[in-house]
Scaffold this motif. Structure first.
Motif, PDB file in Angstrom:
ATOM      1  N   PHE A 267       0.863  -1.173   0.000  1.00 48.95           N
ATOM      2  CA  PHE A 267       0.000   0.000   0.000  1.00 48.95           C
ATOM      3  C   PHE A 267       0.902   1.225   0.000  1.00 48.95           C
ATOM      4  CE2 PHE A 267      -2.726  -3.249   1.803  1.00 48.95           C
ATOM      5  CZ  PHE A 267      -3.931  -3.007   1.189  1.00 48.95           C
ATOM      6  N   ASP A 268       0.697   2.107  -0.981  1.00 48.42           N
ATOM      7  CA  ASP A 268       1.462   3.356  -1.060  1.00 48.42           C
ATOM      8  C   ASP A 268       0.592   4.491  -0.539  1.00 48.42           C
ATOM      9  OD1 ASP A 268       3.719   2.176  -2.269  1.00 48.42           O
ATOM     10  OD2 ASP A 268       2.775   2.295  -4.244  1.00 48.42           O
ATOM     11  N   PHE A 269       1.145   5.261   0.376  1.00 43.93           N
ATOM     12  CA  PHE A 269       0.454   6.418   0.943  1.00 43.93           C
ATOM     13  C   PHE A 269       1.245   7.663   0.573  1.00 43.93           C
ATOM     14  CE2 PHE A 269      -0.379   2.850   3.792  1.00 43.93           C
ATOM     15  CZ  PHE A 269      -1.752   2.897   3.912  1.00 43.93           C
ATOM     16  N   SER A 270       0.562   8.648   0.044  1.00 41.92           N
ATOM     17  CA  SER A 270       1.192   9.954  -0.182  1.00 41.92           C
ATOM     18  C   SER A 270       0.310  11.006   0.473  1.00 41.92           C
ATOM     19  CB  SER A 270       1.404  10.237  -1.662  1.00 41.92           C
ATOM     20  OG  SER A 270       0.335   9.829  -2.438  1.00 41.92           O
ATOM     21  N   TYR A 271       0.964  11.942   1.135  1.00 36.35           N
ATOM     22  CA  TYR A 271       0.241  12.944   1.893  1.00 36.35           C
ATOM     23  C   TYR A 271       1.105  14.194   2.048  1.00 36.35           C
ATOM     24  CZ  TYR A 271       3.114  10.924   5.612  1.00 36.35           C
ATOM     25  OH  TYR A 271       4.158  10.470   6.357  1.00 36.35           O
ATOM     26  N   GLU A 272       0.469  15.224   2.519  1.00 40.85           N
ATOM     27  CA  GLU A 272       1.179  16.471   2.796  1.00 40.85           C
ATOM     28  C   GLU A 272       1.188  16.702   4.290  1.00 40.85           C
ATOM     29  OE1 GLU A 272      -1.016  19.365   0.548  1.00 40.85           O
ATOM     30  OE2 GLU A 272       0.113  18.949  -1.268  1.00 40.85           O
ATOM     31  N   ALA A 273       2.325  17.203   4.769  1.00 41.01           N
ATOM     32  CA  ALA A 273       2.458  17.480   6.193  1.00 41.01           C
ATOM     33  C   ALA A 273       3.248  18.775   6.374  1.00 41.01           C
ATOM     34  CB  ALA A 273       3.170  16.333   6.878  1.00 41.01           C
ATOM     35  N   ILE A 274       3.015  19.418   7.482  1.00 38.64           N
ATOM     36  CA  ILE A 274       3.782  20.621   7.794  1.00 38.64           C
ATOM     37  C   ILE A 274       4.964  20.190   8.648  1.00 38.64           C
ATOM     38  CG2 ILE A 274       3.770  22.833   8.988  1.00 38.64           C
ATOM     39  CD1 ILE A 274       0.820  23.063   8.244  1.00 38.64           C
ATOM     40  N   VAL A 275       6.146  20.404   8.106  1.00 33.84           N
ATOM     41  CA  VAL A 275       7.379  20.065   8.793  1.00 33.84           C
ATOM     42  C   VAL A 275       8.213  21.335   8.886  1.00 33.84           C
ATOM     43  CG1 VAL A 275       9.477  18.650   8.729  1.00 33.84           C
ATOM     44  CG2 VAL A 275       7.319  17.721   7.875  1.00 33.84           C
TER      45      VAL A 275
END
Length: 169
Positions: free
Chosen positions: A20-28
């Motif tokens: 399962f591939d997950f792509s997401y945006e996060a604030i780092v």
């Protein structure tokens, strides 16, 4: 989320990995960053057990003192091997040399048979059971029981008169 998965009809029973591939945006560090990760999940596939045993065939009736022969065939119609197959014979009115027998593993699509050799101990009905015990691909113990009956007869020479010692045989 749920996903319905259907295996191919000829899929081998084993564990299959699904990625399962997950792509997401996060604030780092106060910056919007795109992230991705892959997770593998193992899904065990088990095919239905289709081990079958035919009805026993006995070649009787038989006379007391003779051996009653018979045969019972088995086949593994499933897609998985079966393991530790053993056979046990129990019943009334007979003895047998091999009351228990270990056969071993039976691969998918193969079969064989088991010979019965019963020795009647008295005239009358011979009845018993043949118990097949094995383990399926999950290690679960299963049993199949088949019953059988036959007849044993006393030897009758058809002469109730005493034998004259001077008579030629």
């Amino acid at each position: 989320e749920s996903i319905d998965l259907l295996p191919k009809a000829d899929a081998s029973p084993k564990s299959y990995g699904i990625d399962f591939d997950f792509s997401y945006e996060a604030i780092v560090n106060k910056t919007l960053t795109e992230k991705a990760m892959t997770q593998t999940i193992a899904i065990p596939l088990v095919q239905p057990d289709r081990f079958e045993v035919a009805e026993p065939q006995l070649y009787g009736p038989v006379y007391v003192g003779d051996t009653l022969n018979g045969y019972v065939s088995y086949v593994n119609k499933g897609k998985s091997a079966i393991f530790n197959l053993s056979v046990k014979i129990e019943g009334e009115g007979f003895t047998t040399g091999e009351a228990e027998s270990y056969i071993g593993n039976v691969e998918s699509g193969s079969g064989d048979g088991f010979e019965l050799n019963l020795n009647p101990i008295q005239a009358g009905e011979i009845k018993g059971t043949i118990l097949f015990t094995y383990e399926d691909a999950n290690g679960e113990t299963k049993e199949i029981t088949k019953e059988f009956t036959s007849q044993a007869m006393e030897m009758d020479f058809g002469n109730d008169e005493p034998i004259d010692p001077g008579m030629d045989m």
